[in-house]
Design a protein around this motif. Structure first.
Motif, PDB file in Angstrom:
ATOM      1  N   GLY A 121       0.815  -1.208   0.000  1.00 21.38           N
ATOM      2  CA  GLY A 121       0.000   0.000   0.000  1.00 21.38           C
ATOM      3  C   GLY A 121       0.845   1.253   0.000  1.00 21.38           C
ATOM      4  O   GLY A 121       0.541   2.234  -0.705  1.00 21.38           O
ATOM      5  N   LEU A 122       1.922   1.241   0.789  1.00 21.38           N
ATOM      6  CA  LEU A 122       2.818   2.394   0.826  1.00 21.38           C
ATOM      7  C   LEU A 122       3.529   2.590  -0.513  1.00 21.38           C
ATOM      8  O   LEU A 122       3.724   3.720  -0.961  1.00 21.38           O
ATOM      9  N   GLU A 123       3.913   1.492  -1.147  1.00 18.94           N
ATOM     10  CA  GLU A 123       4.586   1.596  -2.440  1.00 18.94           C
ATOM     11  C   GLU A 123       3.668   2.196  -3.496  1.00 18.94           C
ATOM     12  O   GLU A 123       4.085   3.052  -4.289  1.00 18.94           O
ATOM     13  N   LEU A 124       2.417   1.763  -3.505  1.00 18.87           N
ATOM     14  CA  LEU A 124       1.463   2.326  -4.460  1.00 18.87           C
ATOM     15  C   LEU A 124       1.242   3.813  -4.203  1.00 18.87           C
ATOM     16  O   LEU A 124       1.167   4.625  -5.131  1.00 18.87           O
ATOM     17  N   LYS A 125       1.144   4.178  -2.936  1.00 20.53           N
ATOM     18  CA  LYS A 125       0.963   5.588  -2.593  1.00 20.53           C
ATOM     19  C   LYS A 125       2.168   6.405  -3.039  1.00 20.53           C
ATOM     20  O   LYS A 125       2.016   7.498  -3.603  1.00 20.53           O
ATOM     21  N   LEU A 126       3.359   5.873  -2.811  1.00 20.41           N
ATOM     22  CA  LEU A 126       4.580   6.558  -3.221  1.00 20.41           C
ATOM     23  C   LEU A 126       4.621   6.726  -4.735  1.00 20.41           C
ATOM     24  O   LEU A 126       4.952   7.797  -5.251  1.00 20.41           O
ATOM     25  N   LEU A 127       4.285   5.676  -5.451  1.00 19.74           N
ATOM     26  CA  LEU A 127       4.277   5.727  -6.908  1.00 19.74           C
ATOM     27  C   LEU A 127       3.337   6.818  -7.416  1.00 19.74           C
ATOM     28  O   LEU A 127       3.677   7.581  -8.321  1.00 19.74           O
ATOM     29  N   GLN A 128       2.172   6.915  -6.826  1.00 24.27           N
ATOM     30  CA  GLN A 128       1.203   7.916  -7.236  1.00 24.27           C
ATOM     31  C   GLN A 128       1.697   9.339  -6.926  1.00 24.27           C
ATOM     32  O   GLN A 128       1.551  10.247  -7.740  1.00 24.27           O
ATOM     33  N   LEU A 129       2.298   9.512  -5.760  1.00 25.25           N
ATOM     34  CA  LEU A 129       2.799  10.840  -5.384  1.00 25.25           C
ATOM     35  C   LEU A 129       3.891  11.314  -6.333  1.00 25.25           C
ATOM     36  O   LEU A 129       3.884  12.461  -6.792  1.00 25.25           O
ATOM     37  N   VAL A 130       4.824  10.428  -6.642  1.00 21.43           N
ATOM     38  CA  VAL A 130       5.936  10.806  -7.513  1.00 21.43           C
ATOM     39  C   VAL A 130       5.441  11.096  -8.924  1.00 21.43           C
ATOM     40  O   VAL A 130       5.849  12.069  -9.553  1.00 21.43           O
ATOM     41  N   ALA A 131       4.553  10.244  -9.432  1.00 26.62           N
ATOM     42  CA  ALA A 131       4.040  10.429 -10.780  1.00 26.62           C
ATOM     43  C   ALA A 131       3.266  11.734 -10.923  1.00 26.62           C
ATOM     44  O   ALA A 131       3.248  12.349 -11.991  1.00 26.62           O
ATOM     45  N   ASN A 132       2.639  12.167  -9.840  1.00 24.69           N
ATOM     46  CA  ASN A 132       1.816  13.373  -9.892  1.00 24.69           C
ATOM     47  C   ASN A 132       2.520  14.616  -9.356  1.00 24.69           C
ATOM     48  O   ASN A 132       1.869  15.619  -9.034  1.00 24.69           O
ATOM     49  N   GLU A 133       3.870  14.538  -9.273  1.00 27.40           N
ATOM     50  CA  GLU A 133       4.677  15.703  -8.871  1.00 27.40           C
ATOM     51  C   GLU A 133       4.237  16.266  -7.520  1.00 27.40           C
ATOM     52  O   GLU A 133       4.083  17.486  -7.345  1.00 27.40           O
ATOM     53  N   ALA A 134       4.011  15.401  -6.569  1.00 25.28           N
ATOM     54  CA  ALA A 134       3.578  15.835  -5.243  1.00 25.28           C
ATOM     55  C   ALA A 134       4.677  16.624  -4.536  1.00 25.28           C
ATOM     56  O   ALA A 134       5.854  16.569  -4.906  1.00 25.28           O
ATOM     57  N   ASP A 135       4.287  17.340  -3.516  1.00 25.42           N
ATOM     58  CA  ASP A 135       5.242  18.104  -2.721  1.00 25.42           C
ATOM     59  C   ASP A 135       6.246  17.154  -2.067  1.00 25.42           C
ATOM     60  O   ASP A 135       5.888  16.052  -1.642  1.00 25.42           O
ATOM     61  N   THR A 136       7.483  17.589  -1.979  1.00 21.21           N
ATOM     62  CA  THR A 136       8.540  16.759  -1.399  1.00 21.21           C
ATOM     63  C   THR A 136       8.200  16.304   0.010  1.00 21.21           C
ATOM     64  O   THR A 136       8.474  15.162   0.394  1.00 21.21           O
ATOM     65  N   ARG A 137       7.573  17.169   0.791  1.00 17.73           N
ATOM     66  CA  ARG A 137       7.243  16.796   2.167  1.00 17.73           C
ATOM     67  C   ARG A 137       6.267  15.634   2.225  1.00 17.73           C
ATOM     68  O   ARG A 137       6.353  14.776   3.111  1.00 17.73           O
ATOM     69  N   ASP A 138       5.333  15.565   1.269  1.00 19.02           N
ATOM     70  CA  ASP A 138       4.382  14.456   1.244  1.00 19.02           C
ATOM     71  C   ASP A 138       5.086  13.146   0.900  1.00 19.02           C
ATOM     72  O   ASP A 138       4.747  12.082   1.433  1.00 19.02           O
ATOM     73  N   ILE A 139       6.074  13.221   0.004  1.00 17.06           N
ATOM     74  CA  ILE A 139       6.822  12.024  -0.371  1.00 17.06           C
ATOM     75  C   ILE A 139       7.689  11.555   0.792  1.00 17.06           C
ATOM     76  O   ILE A 139       7.770  10.357   1.091  1.00 17.06           O
ATOM     77  N   GLU A 140       8.327  12.488   1.443  1.00 19.14           N
ATOM     78  CA  GLU A 140       9.161  12.135   2.594  1.00 19.14           C
ATOM     79  C   GLU A 140       8.341  11.457   3.682  1.00 19.14           C
ATOM     80  O   GLU A 140       8.815  10.547   4.363  1.00 19.14           O
ATOM     81  N   ALA A 141       7.097  11.875   3.845  1.00 23.08           N
ATOM     82  CA  ALA A 141       6.239  11.291   4.880  1.00 23.08           C
ATOM     83  C   ALA A 141       6.008   9.809   4.641  1.00 23.08           C
ATOM     84  O   ALA A 141       5.944   9.014   5.587  1.00 23.08           O
ATOM     85  N   VAL A 142       5.916   9.416   3.381  1.00 22.53           N
ATOM     86  CA  VAL A 142       5.738   7.994   3.062  1.00 22.53           C
ATOM     87  C   VAL A 142       6.994   7.217   3.425  1.00 22.53           C
ATOM     88  O   VAL A 142       6.926   6.137   4.019  1.00 22.53           O
ATOM     89  N   PHE A 143       8.151   7.767   3.107  1.00 26.09           N
ATOM     90  CA  PHE A 143       9.396   7.073   3.416  1.00 26.09           C
ATOM     91  C   PHE A 143       9.603   6.922   4.916  1.00 26.09           C
ATOM     92  O   PHE A 143      10.182   5.938   5.376  1.00 26.09           O
ATOM     93  N   ARG A 144       9.123   7.871   5.682  1.00 22.60           N
ATOM     94  CA  ARG A 144       9.284   7.769   7.134  1.00 22.60           C
ATOM     95  C   ARG A 144       8.455   6.618   7.713  1.00 22.60           C
ATOM     96  O   ARG A 144       8.714   6.169   8.825  1.00 22.60           O
ATOM     97  N   GLN A 145       7.480   6.139   6.950  1.00 25.12           N
ATOM     98  CA  GLN A 145       6.637   5.039   7.424  1.00 25.12           C
ATOM     99  C   GLN A 145       7.240   3.675   7.126  1.00 25.12           C
ATOM    100  O   GLN A 145       6.760   2.667   7.640  1.00 25.12           O
ATOM    101  N   ASP A 146       8.270   3.626   6.262  1.00 29.31           N
ATOM    102  CA  ASP A 146       8.838   2.331   5.879  1.00 29.31           C
ATOM    103  C   ASP A 146      10.345   2.457   5.729  1.00 29.31           C
ATOM    104  O   ASP A 146      10.848   2.941   4.722  1.00 29.31           O
ATOM    105  N   PRO A 147      11.106   1.985   6.731  1.00 25.03           N
ATOM    106  CA  PRO A 147      12.569   2.115   6.684  1.00 25.03           C
ATOM    107  C   PRO A 147      13.208   1.336   5.545  1.00 25.03           C
ATOM    108  O   PRO A 147      14.271   1.713   5.060  1.00 25.03           O
TER     109      PRO A 147
END
Length: 329
Positions: A121-147
């Protein structure tokens, strides 16, 4: 004079990592393959990992081809040294088998449980954020959930041929140095290598890496501009997202807001990108006739294709070897 495409298959060793490649060379090709074997790219590939050719094919090759293959370091092996499997539950590496081929890594990984579901689920969310040029802070938040995701991202960006003289210590720094487009590429490759519990992971990463890089080089050989080459890379990579996530490809792609040509290629094999995908599909299915026809339609000579496919495998090795170093760390 006979010319034919070089067909290559990645092979797994007993640990299910990339351990060798099998070369399927047309015994009747007495000129094109010989010229390819004399290139630096081919020599570099055969020195990087075992390049195997079944004895039954070698026996039908002209003596000059056999001699050149031996000089470049290719190994001639008995047919029973390479075994194929179509699914994970068909894997059998008992002697005399040494290497595993086939499409077993393209079937479901058979993983279950809440941890796996959460990671996907986190990977899919990350993929969608990156593809849609999301804010860097939103992308970082996903990475903080999965080391594990975070670790692989920084390892990839820090170490694979980026031309960066200092280590990257944060996601925001990586974006600043690399730019969004390059970062997208590595983020998506990282998704294929982030799941240590998936037995398919190493071969699936190798497969998608070759596929994406070969698409990019094929677009270049066909005379397309840099933007089209980047789209070709993404098409090759996104084409296997359905396999990675065990979901219908269309369901994964719709939230990504991809361009119409990219969507048409991925879902209907349409347009120039679609023709390139069909060429790579034919190569992976060892269909020399279909591959040659697609290359003709793209205006890419067989000699150019053979060289770019070797280069795609070289590029893959850099990605795979880095992943293996991570696993051994």
């Amino acid at each position: 004079m006979t010319r034919s495409p070089l067909l290559i298959e990645p092979l797994a060793d007993p640990s299910l990592r990339v351990g060798a490649i099998a070369l399927y060379i047309d015994p009747e090709d007495d000129t094109g393959i010989l010229a390819l074997m004399k290139t630096e790219a081919f020599a570099a590939l055969t020195s990087a990992l075992p390049c195997l050719i079944p004895n039954d094919r070698v026996a039908r090759m002209p003596a000059p081809i056999q001699e050149q293959l031996a000089r470049t370091g290719c190994r001639f092996v008995a047919g029973d040294a390479i075994r194929t499997a179509a699914a994970l539950d068909q894997i059998d590496l008992q002697p005399p088998c040494e290497w595993l081929g086939g499409r077993w890594f393209m079937t479901s990984g058979g993983q279950s449980g809440s941890t796996q579901s959460t990671s996907r689920g986190l990977e899919l969310k990350l993929l969608q954020l990156v593809a849609n040029e999301a804010d860097t802070r939103d992308i970082e938040a996903v990475f903080r959930q999965d080391p594990v995701l975070s670790y692989h991202l920084l390892r990839l960006v820090n170490s694979i041929g980026m031309g960066v003289n200092r280590n990257i210590s944060s996601f925001s720094q990586a974006i600043l140095i690399l730019g969004r487009q390059q970062l997208k590429r590595w983020l998506n490759l990282m998704l294929f290598s982030a799941n240590r519990n998936d037995r398919r992971s190493a071969l699936l990463l190798a497969h998608v890496t070759v596929r994406a890089r070969a698409m990019e080089l094929l677009a270049k050989a066909a005379g397309f501009d840099r933007q089209m080459q980047e789209q070709a890379f993404m098409a090759g990579m996104f084409s296997l997202l359905g396999t990675l996530f065990a979901m219908p490809l269309e369901k994964i792609l719709v939230p990504l807001n991809l361009s119409k040509p990219l969507m048409s290629a991925l879902l209907a094999s349409e347009g120039d990108l679609g023709r390139m995908l069909k060429a790579i599909d034919a190569a992976e299915q060892f269909d020399a006739k279909a591959l040659t026809a697609e290359l003709v339609s793209l205006g890419v000579p067989l000699e150019d294709y053979n060289l770019l496919y070797v280069e795609a495998y070289q590029w893959m090795l850099g990605v795979v070897h880095e992943r293996q170093r991570d696993d051994n760390a």
